[in-house]
Design a protein around this motif. Sequence first.
Motif, PDB file in Angstrom:
ATOM      1  N   ARG B 282      20.594 -12.869  -1.968  1.00  0.00           N
ATOM      2  CA  ARG B 282      21.645 -13.487  -1.151  1.00  0.00           C
ATOM      3  C   ARG B 282      21.432 -14.997  -1.025  1.00  0.00           C
ATOM      4  NH1 ARG B 282      21.440  -8.348   1.079  1.00  0.00           N
ATOM      5  NH2 ARG B 282      19.643  -8.839   2.374  1.00  0.00           N
ATOM      6  N   GLY B 284      19.788 -16.904  -3.052  1.00  0.00           N
ATOM      7  CA  GLY B 284      19.987 -17.518  -4.366  1.00  0.00           C
ATOM      8  C   GLY B 284      21.461 -17.704  -4.673  1.00  0.00           C
ATOM      9  N   LEU B 285      22.270 -16.718  -4.317  1.00  0.00           N
ATOM     10  CA  LEU B 285      23.713 -16.823  -4.529  1.00  0.00           C
ATOM     11  C   LEU B 285      24.288 -17.977  -3.707  1.00  0.00           C
ATOM     12  CD1 LEU B 285      25.563 -13.391  -4.444  1.00  0.00           C
ATOM     13  CD2 LEU B 285      25.429 -15.040  -6.299  1.00  0.00           C
ATOM     14  N   LEU B 286      23.940 -18.008  -2.434  1.00  0.00           N
ATOM     15  CA  LEU B 286      24.507 -19.036  -1.558  1.00  0.00           C
ATOM     16  C   LEU B 286      24.020 -20.430  -1.950  1.00  0.00           C
ATOM     17  CD1 LEU B 286      24.372 -17.177   1.897  1.00  0.00           C
ATOM     18  CD2 LEU B 286      26.319 -17.453   0.355  1.00  0.00           C
ATOM     19  N   ARG B 288      23.859 -21.579  -4.797  1.00  0.00           N
ATOM     20  CA  ARG B 288      24.709 -22.104  -5.869  1.00  0.00           C
ATOM     21  C   ARG B 288      25.830 -22.986  -5.322  1.00  0.00           C
ATOM     22  NH1 ARG B 288      25.212 -16.919  -9.956  1.00  0.00           N
ATOM     23  NH2 ARG B 288      23.001 -16.912 -10.479  1.00  0.00           N
TER      24      ARG B 288
END
Lengths: 326, 326
Positions: B282, B284-286, B288
């Motif tokens: 989560r 890592g996604l955010l 981006r």
Amino acid sequence: MDIEQLSDKIIAGDRRSLARAITLVESSRADHREQAADLIEALARKSDRQAIRIGLSGTPGVGKSTFIESFGMMLTGQGLKVAVLAVDPSSARSGGSILGDKTRMERLSRDPNAFIRPSPSQSHLGGVARRTREAVALCEAAGFDVVLIETVGVGQSETVVAEMSDLFILLLAPAGGDELQGVKRGIMEMADIILVNKADGDLKPAAMRTCADYAGALRLLRKRPQDPAEFPKAMTVSALEENGLAKAWEEMTTLTDWRRDNGHFTGRRAAQAEYWFGQEVRQGLLARLEREPVKGMMTHLGAQVASGQTTPTAAAAEILALMQQG
Amino acid sequence: MDIEQLSDKIIAGDRRSLARAITLVESSRADHREQAADLIEALARKSDRQAIRIGLSGTPGVGKSTFIESFGMMLTGQGLKVAVLAVDPSSARSGGSILGDKTRMERLSRDPNAFIRPSPSQSHLGGVARRTREAVALCEAAGFDVVLIETVGVGQSETVVAEMSDLFILLLAPAGGDELQGVKRGIMEMADIILVNKADGDLKPAAMRTCADYAGALRLLRKRPQDPAEFPKAMTVSALEENGLAKAWEEMTTLTDWRRDNGHFTGRRAAQAEYWFGQEVRQGLLARLEREPVKGMMTHLGAQVASGQTTPTAAAAEILALMQQG
């Protein structure tokens, strides 16, 4: 569904079209989501009507239904059109407390100038938030002057409501002792006006004392340079005896007018729109973890992580690489 | 940097290599992150040493530094090797409160069987969490028997610490009245053992009363089917007079041994690894959203949303489509 026609009917004030449109924005079906986006876009193009959006938070027992009924009737009595929406992420589980509210708001629900919509039955606050924001936009286009957005204050729902309101009102009951009723500081800081309800009969002295306590507490909070010095303020009302409601509305319009005159009304809406933009992006990203093939990979790698075959960091890197590709 | 050599030196107990490795895992540089991942992987391959990871939460004023010093010295006196790490997301701002702790833990920091590492100076809790987890893994590979992970309990840091500990200890000071010291229910529910410190001198009666209050409160919490019936428990200690520390350690090892014998020790670590896997995905996604070209698009569309040229939903869809492509 003819979106252009639906939008015209909503703007013309057709109540059934409004209800149908709200059902549309509440749906999570992909084709419905697309139609809902088109509808919101069409309405934004055709109408620039603005309601006063009033967020109202009050826990069970403070007399919220009675307040909304009396306050709403007072507003319609002044010739205003009033919509009532609800943000209640728990309604799915509690079996529709808001539906109960609707039957308790008997007079208001029969009033042709009022529109009451129960909370969508979804337990996911993010979903409820977007659907309620879109329902607010629909009600504004339909010509409502006041949109009341109420919440029982479960979890983060006050923040959700405050972030979609022009004014945030906290409704409280008289407290027993001299202690503040465990209202969290963060909630207090969001309130523009605190209304202590049940200032009637035996409870009147307690209500006045509670009001004075909160007035004192509000003075200790950080000043808001964008508002007149007397805000945020605490007042007593009696929803039962319909006392103080017109005065409360007067304060709400005073504050709203002031903010309009000083550009803060538009500024707040702009900041809120940006906030929701960011929220939707984050929620949309995280929702991808729930879809295949990512979901299956998460389960597969999660088991490997649990058994020690790989580390959380290495497994996370694998998922993130997979998602990079699409 | 020769990762194989570094990992061998860590396992051989070389203190400077351990310190260097912790600095490596604390770095956010991309090449350092890669080396850190290789190092963690190499150590997992070469060593299966396990420390008891003890999470310790205590707000300023409860005597946490004194406790860690006395408790740590008691452990090293038993021939155990003790590492002390800190999770303090505020240390960047407060200017290194943990560094202050280190100078206050004068005896322990000179003890050859102890290793004290200040909190990495980062205000982002997600980053601190990963780096601390990796530092714990390094200390385990380096042969420490006990890893104390302490936090001052800012925001969500107790949860972070509890999710990387085998045992979670709550350190409290004697309370003035008969009231529980505003410890949140969620924190209480995480605690395996509550230690009421300062059970010495004038404060001893208050400490015993506070301990009894918490023992009562713990009995009201939901039972934990995986633990012996007497846990979670509350005890008094005096870090100053070094009283009750050996008894506290005995309770910790009793609970840990019990969990090991019943598979719950491994089960908890497996569940924690899965939790951190999900968290890293989560985060890592955010993360981006903070990188180009997405970041620039967010700013650009955010301005359009704020000025009403587009809706939050439409703008979010645009960003999500951009990110889908990579």
